[in-house]
Scaffold this motif. Structure first.
Motif, PDB file in Angstrom:
ATOM      1  N   LEU A   8       3.709   4.483  -0.643  1.00  0.00           N
ATOM      2  CA  LEU A   8       3.598   3.148  -1.220  1.00  0.00           C
ATOM      3  C   LEU A   8       4.953   2.465  -1.075  1.00  0.00           C
ATOM      4  O   LEU A   8       5.973   2.996  -1.508  1.00  0.00           O
ATOM      5  CB  LEU A   8       3.195   3.231  -2.691  1.00  0.00           C
ATOM      6  N   ILE A   9       4.956   1.303  -0.450  1.00  0.00           N
ATOM      7  CA  ILE A   9       6.189   0.550  -0.213  1.00  0.00           C
ATOM      8  C   ILE A   9       6.141  -0.712  -1.061  1.00  0.00           C
ATOM      9  O   ILE A   9       5.210  -1.513  -0.944  1.00  0.00           O
ATOM     10  CB  ILE A   9       6.331   0.179   1.285  1.00  0.00           C
ATOM     11  N   VAL A  10       7.129  -0.882  -1.927  1.00  0.00           N
ATOM     12  CA  VAL A  10       7.194  -2.067  -2.783  1.00  0.00           C
ATOM     13  C   VAL A  10       8.169  -3.055  -2.149  1.00  0.00           C
ATOM     14  O   VAL A  10       9.369  -2.786  -2.070  1.00  0.00           O
ATOM     15  CB  VAL A  10       7.640  -1.719  -4.205  1.00  0.00           C
ATOM     16  N   GLY A  11       7.653  -4.177  -1.678  1.00  0.00           N
ATOM     17  CA  GLY A  11       8.478  -5.179  -1.021  1.00  0.00           C
ATOM     18  C   GLY A  11       7.962  -5.460   0.373  1.00  0.00           C
ATOM     19  O   GLY A  11       7.853  -4.544   1.194  1.00  0.00           O
ATOM     20  N   THR A  29       0.239  10.026   9.505  1.00  0.00           N
ATOM     21  CA  THR A  29      -1.219   9.880   9.512  1.00  0.00           C
ATOM     22  C   THR A  29      -1.805   9.584   8.139  1.00  0.00           C
ATOM     23  O   THR A  29      -2.999   9.312   8.011  1.00  0.00           O
ATOM     24  CB  THR A  29      -1.874  11.168  10.065  1.00  0.00           C
ATOM     25  N   GLY A  30      -0.961   9.641   7.112  1.00  0.00           N
ATOM     26  CA  GLY A  30      -1.444   9.392   5.751  1.00  0.00           C
ATOM     27  C   GLY A  30      -1.576   7.910   5.447  1.00  0.00           C
ATOM     28  O   GLY A  30      -1.400   7.047   6.306  1.00  0.00           O
ATOM     29  N   GLY A  31      -1.873   7.628   4.202  1.00  0.00           N
ATOM     30  CA  GLY A  31      -2.041   6.249   3.776  1.00  0.00           C
ATOM     31  C   GLY A  31      -0.701   5.523   3.677  1.00  0.00           C
ATOM     32  O   GLY A  31       0.321   6.114   3.348  1.00  0.00           O
ATOM     33  N   ILE A  32      -0.724   4.237   3.992  1.00  0.00           N
ATOM     34  CA  ILE A  32       0.462   3.388   3.844  1.00  0.00           C
ATOM     35  C   ILE A  32       0.015   2.104   3.156  1.00  0.00           C
ATOM     36  O   ILE A  32      -0.845   1.370   3.670  1.00  0.00           O
ATOM     37  CB  ILE A  32       1.121   3.045   5.196  1.00  0.00           C
ATOM     38  N   GLN A  33       0.585   1.855   1.999  1.00  0.00           N
ATOM     39  CA  GLN A  33       0.305   0.620   1.269  1.00  0.00           C
ATOM     40  C   GLN A  33       1.596  -0.174   1.134  1.00  0.00           C
ATOM     41  O   GLN A  33       2.636   0.368   0.771  1.00  0.00           O
ATOM     42  CB  GLN A  33      -0.272   0.919  -0.114  1.00  0.00           C
ATOM     43  N   LEU A  34       1.510  -1.442   1.444  1.00  0.00           N
ATOM     44  CA  LEU A  34       2.654  -2.345   1.416  1.00  0.00           C
ATOM     45  C   LEU A  34       2.335  -3.434   0.409  1.00  0.00           C
ATOM     46  O   LEU A  34       1.425  -4.234   0.615  1.00  0.00           O
ATOM     47  CB  LEU A  34       2.856  -2.915   2.813  1.00  0.00           C
ATOM     48  N   GLN A  92       2.831   6.775 -10.087  1.00  0.00           N
ATOM     49  CA  GLN A  92       1.912   5.646 -10.159  1.00  0.00           C
ATOM     50  C   GLN A  92       2.731   4.385 -10.488  1.00  0.00           C
ATOM     51  O   GLN A  92       3.715   4.450 -11.212  1.00  0.00           O
ATOM     52  CB  GLN A  92       0.903   5.930 -11.274  1.00  0.00           C
ATOM     53  N   VAL A  93       2.328   3.252  -9.927  1.00  0.00           N
ATOM     54  CA  VAL A  93       2.957   1.985 -10.314  1.00  0.00           C
ATOM     55  C   VAL A  93       1.912   1.098 -10.971  1.00  0.00           C
ATOM     56  O   VAL A  93       0.714   1.181 -10.652  1.00  0.00           O
ATOM     57  CB  VAL A  93       3.597   1.248  -9.112  1.00  0.00           C
ATOM     58  N   SER A  94       2.366   0.267 -11.885  1.00  0.00           N
ATOM     59  CA  SER A  94       1.487  -0.677 -12.567  1.00  0.00           C
ATOM     60  C   SER A  94       1.676  -2.062 -11.972  1.00  0.00           C
ATOM     61  O   SER A  94       2.792  -2.464 -11.627  1.00  0.00           O
ATOM     62  CB  SER A  94       1.806  -0.735 -14.064  1.00  0.00           C
ATOM     63  N   ARG A 105       4.835   9.327  -2.064  1.00  0.00           N
ATOM     64  CA  ARG A 105       6.219   8.908  -1.831  1.00  0.00           C
ATOM     65  C   ARG A 105       6.294   7.401  -2.063  1.00  0.00           C
ATOM     66  O   ARG A 105       5.430   6.655  -1.593  1.00  0.00           O
ATOM     67  CB  ARG A 105       6.658   9.234  -0.395  1.00  0.00           C
ATOM     68  N   LEU A 106       7.326   6.983  -2.765  1.00  0.00           N
ATOM     69  CA  LEU A 106       7.500   5.569  -3.090  1.00  0.00           C
ATOM     70  C   LEU A 106       8.783   5.072  -2.418  1.00  0.00           C
ATOM     71  O   LEU A 106       9.824   5.711  -2.500  1.00  0.00           O
ATOM     72  CB  LEU A 106       7.606   5.388  -4.605  1.00  0.00           C
ATOM     73  N   VAL A 107       8.691   3.938  -1.740  1.00  0.00           N
ATOM     74  CA  VAL A 107       9.856   3.322  -1.103  1.00  0.00           C
ATOM     75  C   VAL A 107      10.086   1.950  -1.736  1.00  0.00           C
ATOM     76  O   VAL A 107       9.195   1.098  -1.699  1.00  0.00           O
ATOM     77  CB  VAL A 107       9.669   3.168   0.424  1.00  0.00           C
ATOM     78  N   LEU A 108      11.261   1.764  -2.303  1.00  0.00           N
ATOM     79  CA  LEU A 108      11.594   0.483  -2.920  1.00  0.00           C
ATOM     80  C   LEU A 108      12.360  -0.374  -1.917  1.00  0.00           C
ATOM     81  O   LEU A 108      13.488  -0.039  -1.528  1.00  0.00           O
ATOM     82  CB  LEU A 108      12.433   0.703  -4.185  1.00  0.00           C
TER      83      LEU A 108
END
Length: 422
Positions: A8-11, A29-34, A92-94, A105-108
């Motif tokens: 999960l990428i925030v930004g 190959t996994g999920g990527i959410q932007l 988890q992010v709200s 994995r979270l990328v800020l």
């Protein structure tokens, strides 16, 4: 590291988008959410103060990737969603709308926002003709107000302020630029380079006033327009448009609230990890220890965002990233192209190669025989060679640098020969 995990990428700025596409390019190959709070398609920011403001670029031409590219690469682009909190225990992010998103994995990549002008708080900041310049909406509003003959007051003599002034002069506006320092670009260049840019803008028609402190604004009767800028020395400058550019503040509140280490940026280690091993940070918001300069830095530049994003993508995919390269920046004002490589803080000597009066020169910032940074004006070859000098930390003979008839390539060769003989 599992390539089937969800990142999960925030930004949704350059750094975030580059991480997402870099992951796919490296075989993720996994999920990527932007996810980002803006509803517009992610786009380049630097042209907003240059080509877009001048009307030579469209919104579509600024896209980082076409809308179709996200679908093609199976990257879920979630625009218009504000992340309000990180639950590190649940991974988890709200979101502001009450929903949550899970991550492995979270990328800020939260970037930054314009530093607010304290005296603008209140009516001035909400006026139709007062703007900071960071978003496409800002640039569009400013562009529509670049009216020939109208009076623009620019507050701040950094690169953004000077770029805006140059565009406004070309639009036949009356431009006054105010800076609290005693010279423009005081935080980033040496006095001779500041003098060059001050002369460039003055000759173009910009009324530059340094050592000026803005203390307030005069408003229209309905409080919807700024009519004048007020300064501490009693100066009153009538204005049809006011633009403030006094720096950038990193968006660290999300990280700080989650208990991550923050110090003028989100602190990361050599692997771009925050104080939580499941969370990384990248770009304008990330503060890291530079091996090149042996100090902690936070760098606001497109090349740095790209380099760090590619590093994050490589690390997440279990690959060895490239080593640290010299940071670089650029600025276009009128017909003058400036490219800067390196960080000049701590220099004890400056050497000018070329002719400043012809706008054909490079300013070398040295500490002893080490070149820390170079400002290259209309000298692209020296700029590219300077990247090598700084990245490889090549010691150079200052007396050779002072001889502009001696090509920089030969100076580099001499430095390498000297190193190999030691």
């Amino acid at each position: 590291m599992n390539a089937n995990d969800n990142v999960l990428i925030v930004g949704t700025g350059l750094a975030g988008v580059e991480v997402a596409f870099g992951l796919r390019a490296n075989g993720w190959t996994g999920g990527i959410q932007l996810v980002g709070d803006t509803t517009v398609i992610p786009h380049h920011l630097p042209p907003l103060s240059k080509a877009y403001l001048a009307g030579t670029a469209t919104a579509e031409s600024l896209y980082l990737r076409t809308p179709e590219a996200y679908t093609a690469q199976n990257i879920q682009l979630l625009g218009g969603r504000q992340v309000t909190a990180i639950d590190r225990d649940r991974r988890q992010v709200s979101l502001a709308d009450g929903r949550t998103l899970d991550y492995d994995r979270l990328v800020l990549a939260t970037g930054g926002r314009p530093r607010p002008l304290p005296v603008a708080a209140g009516d001035a900041e909400t006026a139709r003709n007062f703007r900071y310049l960071r978003t496409l909406e800002d640039a569009e509003s400013i562009r529509q107000q670049l009216i020939p003959g109208n009076r623009l007051v620019v507050i701040g003599g950094g690169y953004v302020g000077l770029e805006v002034a140059a565009v406004a002069i070309k639009a036949s506006m009356q431009v006054t630029l105010l800076d609290t320092a005693d010279r423009v670009l005081a935080r980033v260049t040496a006095p001779p380079v500041s003098a060059f840019y001050q002369r460039l803008h003055s000759e173009a028609g910009v009324d530059i006033r340094t050592g000026m402190q803005v203390c307030g604004f005069e408003m229209s009767a309905d409080r919807k327009l700024v009519t004048a800028v007020l300064c501490e020395d009693g100066t009153k400058l009538p204005a049809d448009l006011v633009i403030a550019g006094i720096g950038l503040m990193p968006n660290c509140e999300l990280a700080s609230s989650a208990g991550l280490q923050v110090d003028n940026g989100i602190v990361v280690n050599g692997q771009m990890l925050t104080s939580d091993p499941a969370i990384m940070a990248v770009g304008d918001c990330a503060r890291f220890h530079s091996q090149l300069y042996d100090r902690w830095v936070r760098i606001e530049s497109v090349p740095n965002a790209l380099e760090q994003a590619r590093k994050v993508a490589a690390i997440l995919c279990g690959k060895v990233p490239r080593g640290e390269a010299a940071p670089w920046f650029w600025s276009d004002q009128y017909e003058i192209g400036l490219k800067i490589v390196g960080l000049s803080e701590g220099y004890d000597r400056i050497i000018i190669r070329g002719a400043m009066e012809r706008a054909d020169f490079s300013a070398f910032y040295l500490r002893g025989e080490r070149v820390l940074a170079v400002d290259a004006v209309n000298r692209p070859v020296e700029f590219n060679l300077s990247k090598q000098i700084i990245t490889d930390r090549l010691p150079v003979d200052p007396s050779l640098l002072e001889d502009d008839s001696l090509p920089l390539k030969e100076i580099i060769a001499a430095a390498k020969a000297e190193l190999s003989s030691v």
